[in-house]
Design a protein around this motif. Structure first.
Motif, PDB file in Angstrom:
ATOM      1  N   SER A  17       0.840  -1.200   0.000  1.00  0.00           N
ATOM      2  CA  SER A  17       0.000   0.000   0.000  1.00  0.00           C
ATOM      3  C   SER A  17       0.872   1.245   0.000  1.00  0.00           C
ATOM      4  N   PRO A  18       0.318   2.402  -0.390  1.00  0.00           N
ATOM      5  CA  PRO A  18       1.103   3.640  -0.375  1.00  0.00           C
ATOM      6  C   PRO A  18       1.164   4.237   1.026  1.00  0.00           C
ATOM      7  N   LEU A  19       2.077   5.195   1.159  1.00  0.00           N
ATOM      8  CA  LEU A  19       2.279   5.847   2.456  1.00  0.00           C
ATOM      9  C   LEU A  19       2.447   7.343   2.252  1.00  0.00           C
ATOM     10  N   SER A  20       1.881   8.109   3.169  1.00  0.00           N
ATOM     11  CA  SER A  20       2.140   9.546   3.199  1.00  0.00           C
ATOM     12  C   SER A  20       2.131   9.999   4.652  1.00  0.00           C
ATOM     13  N   LEU A  21       3.276  10.433   5.131  1.00  0.00           N
ATOM     14  CA  LEU A  21       3.397  10.990   6.479  1.00  0.00           C
ATOM     15  C   LEU A  21       3.726  12.472   6.347  1.00  0.00           C
ATOM     16  N   GLU A  22       3.060  13.258   7.166  1.00  0.00           N
ATOM     17  CA  GLU A  22       3.240  14.698   7.050  1.00  0.00           C
ATOM     18  C   GLU A  22       3.830  15.304   8.317  1.00  0.00           C
ATOM     19  N   CYS A  23       4.648  16.305   8.109  1.00  0.00           N
ATOM     20  CA  CYS A  23       5.299  17.014   9.214  1.00  0.00           C
ATOM     21  C   CYS A  23       5.213  18.508   8.916  1.00  0.00           C
ATOM     22  N   THR A  24       4.762  19.272   9.892  1.00  0.00           N
ATOM     23  CA  THR A  24       4.743  20.729   9.719  1.00  0.00           C
ATOM     24  C   THR A  24       5.363  21.395  10.938  1.00  0.00           C
ATOM     25  N   VAL A  25       5.991  22.515  10.677  1.00  0.00           N
ATOM     26  CA  VAL A  25       6.662  23.284  11.727  1.00  0.00           C
ATOM     27  C   VAL A  25       6.032  24.671  11.786  1.00  0.00           C
ATOM     28  N   GLU A  26       5.829  25.161  12.983  1.00  0.00           N
ATOM     29  CA  GLU A  26       5.284  26.505  13.173  1.00  0.00           C
ATOM     30  C   GLU A  26       6.267  27.356  13.966  1.00  0.00           C
ATOM     31  N   GLY A  27       6.270  28.641  13.693  1.00  0.00           N
ATOM     32  CA  GLY A  27       7.029  29.565  14.515  1.00  0.00           C
ATOM     33  C   GLY A  27       8.460  29.791  14.096  1.00  0.00           C
ATOM     34  N   THR A  28       8.850  29.302  12.917  1.00  0.00           N
ATOM     35  CA  THR A  28      10.193  29.539  12.423  1.00  0.00           C
ATOM     36  C   THR A  28      10.159  29.576  10.911  1.00  0.00           C
ATOM     37  N   SER A  29      11.149  30.195  10.312  1.00  0.00           N
ATOM     38  CA  SER A  29      11.199  30.292   8.857  1.00  0.00           C
ATOM     39  C   SER A  29      12.453  29.611   8.329  1.00  0.00           C
ATOM     40  N   ASN A  30      12.307  29.006   7.155  1.00  0.00           N
ATOM     41  CA  ASN A  30      13.410  28.351   6.462  1.00  0.00           C
ATOM     42  C   ASN A  30      14.190  27.387   7.361  1.00  0.00           C
ATOM     43  N   PRO A  31      13.485  26.508   8.050  1.00  0.00           N
ATOM     44  CA  PRO A  31      14.210  25.549   8.890  1.00  0.00           C
ATOM     45  C   PRO A  31      14.843  24.453   8.041  1.00  0.00           C
ATOM     46  N   ASN A  32      15.873  23.824   8.569  1.00  0.00           N
ATOM     47  CA  ASN A  32      16.333  22.552   8.026  1.00  0.00           C
ATOM     48  C   ASN A  32      15.350  21.492   8.534  1.00  0.00           C
ATOM     49  N   LEU A  33      14.954  20.585   7.673  1.00  0.00           N
ATOM     50  CA  LEU A  33      13.985  19.553   8.055  1.00  0.00           C
ATOM     51  C   LEU A  33      14.573  18.171   7.822  1.00  0.00           C
ATOM     52  N   TYR A  34      14.203  17.236   8.670  1.00  0.00           N
ATOM     53  CA  TYR A  34      14.789  15.900   8.651  1.00  0.00           C
ATOM     54  C   TYR A  34      13.712  14.842   8.841  1.00  0.00           C
ATOM     55  N   TRP A  35      13.908  13.702   8.187  1.00  0.00           N
ATOM     56  CA  TRP A  35      13.135  12.492   8.473  1.00  0.00           C
ATOM     57  C   TRP A  35      14.094  11.419   8.953  1.00  0.00           C
ATOM     58  N   TYR A  36      13.746  10.811  10.085  1.00  0.00           N
ATOM     59  CA  TYR A  36      14.509   9.695  10.629  1.00  0.00           C
ATOM     60  C   TYR A  36      13.577   8.487  10.772  1.00  0.00           C
ATOM     61  N   ARG A  37      14.182   7.317  10.769  1.00  0.00           N
ATOM     62  CA  ARG A  37      13.463   6.099  11.128  1.00  0.00           C
ATOM     63  C   ARG A  37      14.222   5.425  12.277  1.00  0.00           C
ATOM     64  N   GLN A  38      13.442   4.910  13.193  1.00  0.00           N
ATOM     65  CA  GLN A  38      14.017   4.205  14.332  1.00  0.00           C
ATOM     66  C   GLN A  38      13.348   2.843  14.449  1.00  0.00           C
ATOM     67  N   ALA A  39      14.129   1.788  14.216  1.00  0.00           N
ATOM     68  CA  ALA A  39      13.606   0.441  14.409  1.00  0.00           C
ATOM     69  C   ALA A  39      13.565   0.163  15.904  1.00  0.00           C
ATOM     70  N   ALA A  40      12.756  -0.798  16.293  1.00  0.00           N
ATOM     71  CA  ALA A  40      12.562  -1.107  17.709  1.00  0.00           C
ATOM     72  C   ALA A  40      13.901  -1.352  18.396  1.00  0.00           C
ATOM     73  N   GLY A  41      14.177  -0.590  19.458  1.00  0.00           N
ATOM     74  CA  GLY A  41      15.402  -0.766  20.219  1.00  0.00           C
ATOM     75  C   GLY A  41      16.674  -0.344  19.498  1.00  0.00           C
ATOM     76  N   ARG A  42      16.521   0.391  18.442  1.00  0.00           N
ATOM     77  CA  ARG A  42      17.699   0.791  17.665  1.00  0.00           C
ATOM     78  C   ARG A  42      17.858   2.304  17.655  1.00  0.00           C
ATOM     79  N   GLY A  43      18.960   2.755  17.054  1.00  0.00           N
ATOM     80  CA  GLY A  43      19.220   4.180  16.964  1.00  0.00           C
ATOM     81  C   GLY A  43      18.471   4.835  15.822  1.00  0.00           C
ATOM     82  N   LEU A  44      18.729   6.116  15.644  1.00  0.00           N
ATOM     83  CA  LEU A  44      18.066   6.893  14.603  1.00  0.00           C
ATOM     84  C   LEU A  44      18.810   6.750  13.276  1.00  0.00           C
ATOM     85  N   GLN A  45      18.072   6.438  12.250  1.00  0.00           N
ATOM     86  CA  GLN A  45      18.639   6.359  10.909  1.00  0.00           C
ATOM     87  C   GLN A  45      18.135   7.556  10.112  1.00  0.00           C
ATOM     88  N   LEU A  46      19.035   8.415   9.672  1.00  0.00           N
ATOM     89  CA  LEU A  46      18.641   9.556   8.871  1.00  0.00           C
ATOM     90  C   LEU A  46      18.206   9.092   7.491  1.00  0.00           C
TER      91      LEU A  46
END
Lengths: 111, 112
Positions: A17-46
């Motif tokens: 199936s398809p996927l769409s996850l959304e992220c929005t930021v308020e209160g700042t302009s031109n931020p750097n934005l990141y998506w990470y995934r974290q598997a169970a019990g593991r670290g952050l994967q950029l």
């Protein structure tokens, strides 16, 4: 003050199936934005990061893509989910290359 | 290849003791290093940032050291409390790109 929103909080999707996850930021302009995934019990994967509208850098070849249609909006997508896409997805923002502020996360389970 | 290693997956200590967590890195030349706290099911929360020209930084019961020769940072929590139980992540700026890289984290449990 700045806030970051992610939705949905939890998602159960069938393989293929398809996927769409959304992220929005308020209160700042031109931020750097990141998506990470974290598997169970593991670290952050950029997965992706963006320094501006339409500018996306991919860190890991995978089944996912990202887009930044607006300054403070970051979307993570997939056309066909795999079992291995299950995990905890976190969006984050920063002003410079220092401290990052994370959203509440989306827990994705692919069955 | 670049690596960030946090000393142990889990650390258990008694309330009131000092917790010491280690972050070692290879093939990085970070301008700064950061520590985050992550509670189960939540996103990480920033705690402290230390720059390459700083040896030590403190914030309340937290202390961070940064040794660029040893390529190591130590994170201390003094007078630990059960509420300090969480996973602690170290992160380095990646000078080659506009991002940071995180270690796998150490899960700290403080027992009453």
């Amino acid at each position: 003050s700045q806030t970051i929103h992610q939705w949905p909080a939890t998602l159960v999707q069938p393989v293929g199936s398809p996927l769409s996850l959304e992220c929005t930021v308020e209160g700042t302009s031109n931020p750097n934005l990141y998506w990470y995934r974290q598997a169970a019990g593991r670290g952050l994967q950029l997965l992706f990061y963006s320094v501006g509208i339409g500018q996306i850098s991919s860190e890991v070849p995978q089944n996912l893509s990202a887009s930044r249609p607006q300054d403070r909006q970051f979307i993570l997508s997939s056309k066909k989910l795999l079992l291995s896409d299950s995990g905890f997805y976190l969006c984050a923002w920063s002003v410079q290359r220092d401290r990052q502020y994370f959203g509440p996360g989306t827990r994705l389970l692919v069955l | 290849s670049q690596k960030i290693e946090q000393n142990s997956e889990a650390l258990n200590i008694q309330e009131g003791k000092t917790a010491t967590l280690t972050c070692n890195y290879t093939n990085y030349s970070p301008a700064y290093l950061q520590w985050y706290r992550q509670d189960p099911g939540r996103g990480p929360v920033f705690l402290l940032l230390i720059r390459e020209n700083e040896k030590e930084k403190r914030k309340e019961r937290l202390k961070v050291t940064f040794d660029t020769t040893l390529k190591q940072s130590l994170f201390h929590i003094t007078a630990s409390q059960p509420a300090d139980s969480a996973t602690y992540l170290c992160a380095l700026d990646n000078a080659n790109n506009n991002d940071m890289r995180f270690g796998a984290g150490t899960r700290l449990t403080v027992k009453p």
